[in-house]
Design a protein around this motif. Structure first.
Motif, PDB file in Angstrom:
ATOM      1  N   PRO A  82      -6.016  -4.771  20.215  1.00  0.00           N
ATOM      2  CA  PRO A  82      -5.876  -3.803  21.311  1.00  0.00           C
ATOM      3  C   PRO A  82      -4.431  -3.714  21.803  1.00  0.00           C
ATOM      4  O   PRO A  82      -3.762  -4.726  22.001  1.00  0.00           O
ATOM      5  CB  PRO A  82      -6.777  -4.372  22.417  1.00  0.00           C
ATOM      6  N   ASN A  83      -3.962  -2.495  21.963  1.00  0.00           N
ATOM      7  CA  ASN A  83      -2.634  -2.208  22.499  1.00  0.00           C
ATOM      8  C   ASN A  83      -1.497  -2.868  21.717  1.00  0.00           C
ATOM      9  O   ASN A  83      -0.423  -3.103  22.264  1.00  0.00           O
ATOM     10  CB  ASN A  83      -2.544  -2.610  23.973  1.00  0.00           C
ATOM     11  N   GLN A  84      -1.722  -3.174  20.445  1.00  0.00           N
ATOM     12  CA  GLN A  84      -0.701  -3.805  19.615  1.00  0.00           C
ATOM     13  C   GLN A  84      -0.445  -2.954  18.376  1.00  0.00           C
ATOM     14  O   GLN A  84      -1.253  -2.114  18.019  1.00  0.00           O
ATOM     15  CB  GLN A  84      -1.141  -5.206  19.180  1.00  0.00           C
ATOM     16  N   SER A  85       0.671  -3.213  17.720  1.00  0.00           N
ATOM     17  CA  SER A  85       0.992  -2.536  16.465  1.00  0.00           C
ATOM     18  C   SER A  85       0.851  -3.511  15.314  1.00  0.00           C
ATOM     19  O   SER A  85       1.192  -4.686  15.453  1.00  0.00           O
ATOM     20  CB  SER A  85       2.429  -2.018  16.485  1.00  0.00           C
ATOM     21  N   ALA A  86       0.338  -3.019  14.202  1.00  0.00           N
ATOM     22  CA  ALA A  86       0.255  -3.805  12.971  1.00  0.00           C
ATOM     23  C   ALA A  86       1.043  -3.056  11.907  1.00  0.00           C
ATOM     24  O   ALA A  86       1.136  -1.828  11.937  1.00  0.00           O
ATOM     25  CB  ALA A  86      -1.196  -3.980  12.543  1.00  0.00           C
ATOM     26  N   HIS A  87       1.613  -3.804  10.978  1.00  0.00           N
ATOM     27  CA  HIS A  87       2.398  -3.199   9.906  1.00  0.00           C
ATOM     28  C   HIS A  87       1.840  -3.674   8.574  1.00  0.00           C
ATOM     29  O   HIS A  87       1.458  -4.828   8.429  1.00  0.00           O
ATOM     30  CB  HIS A  87       3.880  -3.581  10.021  1.00  0.00           C
ATOM     31  N   VAL A  88       1.788  -2.767   7.606  1.00  0.00           N
ATOM     32  CA  VAL A  88       1.277  -3.104   6.287  1.00  0.00           C
ATOM     33  C   VAL A  88       2.206  -2.526   5.229  1.00  0.00           C
ATOM     34  O   VAL A  88       2.735  -1.419   5.390  1.00  0.00           O
ATOM     35  CB  VAL A  88      -0.182  -2.613   6.105  1.00  0.00           C
ATOM     36  N   GLN A  89       2.411  -3.293   4.172  1.00  0.00           N
ATOM     37  CA  GLN A  89       3.205  -2.859   3.026  1.00  0.00           C
ATOM     38  C   GLN A  89       2.225  -2.582   1.890  1.00  0.00           C
ATOM     39  O   GLN A  89       1.432  -3.456   1.531  1.00  0.00           O
ATOM     40  CB  GLN A  89       4.184  -3.967   2.631  1.00  0.00           C
ATOM     41  N   LEU A  90       2.262  -1.387   1.314  1.00  0.00           N
ATOM     42  CA  LEU A  90       1.318  -0.996   0.274  1.00  0.00           C
ATOM     43  C   LEU A  90       2.032  -0.596  -1.002  1.00  0.00           C
ATOM     44  O   LEU A  90       3.153  -0.090  -0.965  1.00  0.00           O
ATOM     45  CB  LEU A  90       0.469   0.188   0.751  1.00  0.00           C
ATOM     46  N   THR A  91       1.344  -0.786  -2.113  1.00  0.00           N
ATOM     47  CA  THR A  91       1.799  -0.283  -3.399  1.00  0.00           C
ATOM     48  C   THR A  91       0.895   0.894  -3.763  1.00  0.00           C
ATOM     49  O   THR A  91      -0.331   0.770  -3.739  1.00  0.00           O
ATOM     50  CB  THR A  91       1.705  -1.373  -4.492  1.00  0.00           C
ATOM     51  N   ARG A  92       1.501   2.025  -4.074  1.00  0.00           N
ATOM     52  CA  ARG A  92       0.722   3.220  -4.402  1.00  0.00           C
ATOM     53  C   ARG A  92      -0.083   2.983  -5.674  1.00  0.00           C
ATOM     54  O   ARG A  92       0.424   2.452  -6.661  1.00  0.00           O
ATOM     55  CB  ARG A  92       1.646   4.427  -4.596  1.00  0.00           C
ATOM     56  N   GLN A  93      -1.337   3.391  -5.657  1.00  0.00           N
ATOM     57  CA  GLN A  93      -2.225   3.269  -6.802  1.00  0.00           C
ATOM     58  C   GLN A  93      -2.365   4.639  -7.467  1.00  0.00           C
ATOM     59  O   GLN A  93      -2.315   5.662  -6.799  1.00  0.00           O
ATOM     60  CB  GLN A  93      -3.604   2.800  -6.355  1.00  0.00           C
ATOM     61  N   ILE A  94      -2.562   4.621  -8.766  1.00  0.00           N
ATOM     62  CA  ILE A  94      -2.806   5.842  -9.516  1.00  0.00           C
ATOM     63  C   ILE A  94      -4.322   6.007  -9.645  1.00  0.00           C
ATOM     64  O   ILE A  94      -4.991   5.144 -10.216  1.00  0.00           O
ATOM     65  CB  ILE A  94      -2.154   5.785 -10.915  1.00  0.00           C
ATOM     66  N   ALA A  95      -4.839   7.095  -9.124  1.00  0.00           N
ATOM     67  CA  ALA A  95      -6.279   7.356  -9.206  1.00  0.00           C
ATOM     68  C   ALA A  95      -6.621   7.765 -10.638  1.00  0.00           C
ATOM     69  O   ALA A  95      -5.943   8.611 -11.221  1.00  0.00           O
ATOM     70  CB  ALA A  95      -6.674   8.452  -8.237  1.00  0.00           C
ATOM     71  N   PRO A  96      -7.673   7.156 -11.222  1.00  0.00           N
ATOM     72  CA  PRO A  96      -8.031   7.506 -12.595  1.00  0.00           C
ATOM     73  C   PRO A  96      -8.528   8.950 -12.708  1.00  0.00           C
ATOM     74  O   PRO A  96      -9.050   9.514 -11.759  1.00  0.00           O
ATOM     75  CB  PRO A  96      -9.136   6.518 -12.944  1.00  0.00           C
ATOM     76  N   GLU A  97      -8.328   9.520 -13.868  1.00  0.00           N
ATOM     77  CA  GLU A  97      -8.763  10.912 -14.137  1.00  0.00           C
ATOM     78  C   GLU A  97     -10.263  10.980 -14.216  1.00  0.00           C
ATOM     79  O   GLU A  97     -10.937  10.145 -14.663  1.00  0.00           O
ATOM     80  CB  GLU A  97      -8.171  11.413 -15.459  1.00  0.00           C
TER      81      GLU A  97
END
Length: 167
Positions: A152-167
């Motif tokens: 509550p009332n706080q900030s969270a930070h996340v580092q992500l690696t982009r994924q390739i969605a399969p066809e």
């Protein structure tokens, strides 16, 4: 509230309660857009959560109770691919249910404000149209989520690696 092409809307000037007249008996799914800075905390009918299950409108129903809150946090993050910032589609999920989605800026940065406090799974995809969000088996097989908690009332930070969605 909405049910397929049927919608039921209502309001009043007090902002504390309203009545929706002439609702056609039907299964409705609840949709609510709270004012900026707030989030939908709960929607219950006779003590039963109706956000994910919906409700069947009928004559003589008890009141629907909706609670909004302003103690939401913020979720901010950055997405990379091949060790460089990149744009992506972001999908935020809680308890297997969608919470929010959106797109990063060109530098791979995103910010969701007024996020309900809780634990989330966050995904970054190259193509939103090829992701089967509502298919838990598909998501488990192809998705690589980052876990993040928003207080509550706080900030969270996340580092992500982009994924390739399969066809």
């Amino acid at each position: 509230m909405w049910a397929g092409t049927q919608a039921a809307l209502g309001h009043n000037d007090s902002g504390e309660s309203f009545t929706i007249p002439n609702v056609i008996p039907h299964l409705y799914h609840f949709s609510f857009a709270p004012p900026k800075g707030f989030y939908l905390k709960s929607a219950t009918l006779a003590g039963r959560d109706i956000i994910s299950t919906g409700l069947t409108a009928a004559a003589g129903m008890p009141p629907l109770e909706v609670t909004i809150s302003d103690d939401g946090g913020a979720l901010e993050g950055d997405v990379t691919a091949d060790d460089a910032p990149t744009s992506a589609w972001i999908y935020l999920e809680r308890d297997g249910q969608p919470v929010r989605n959106g797109e990063t800026d060109a530098k791979g940065h995103f910010l969701f404000d007024s996020v309900p406090p809780g634990d989330y799974q966050v995904y970054a995809w190259d193509d939103n149209a090829r992701v089967e969000y509502s298919n838990p088996t598909w998501m488990e097989r192809y998705g690589k989520a980052a876990a993040v908690s928003v207080a509550p009332n706080q900030s969270a930070h996340v580092q992500l690696t982009r994924q390739i969605a399969p066809e």
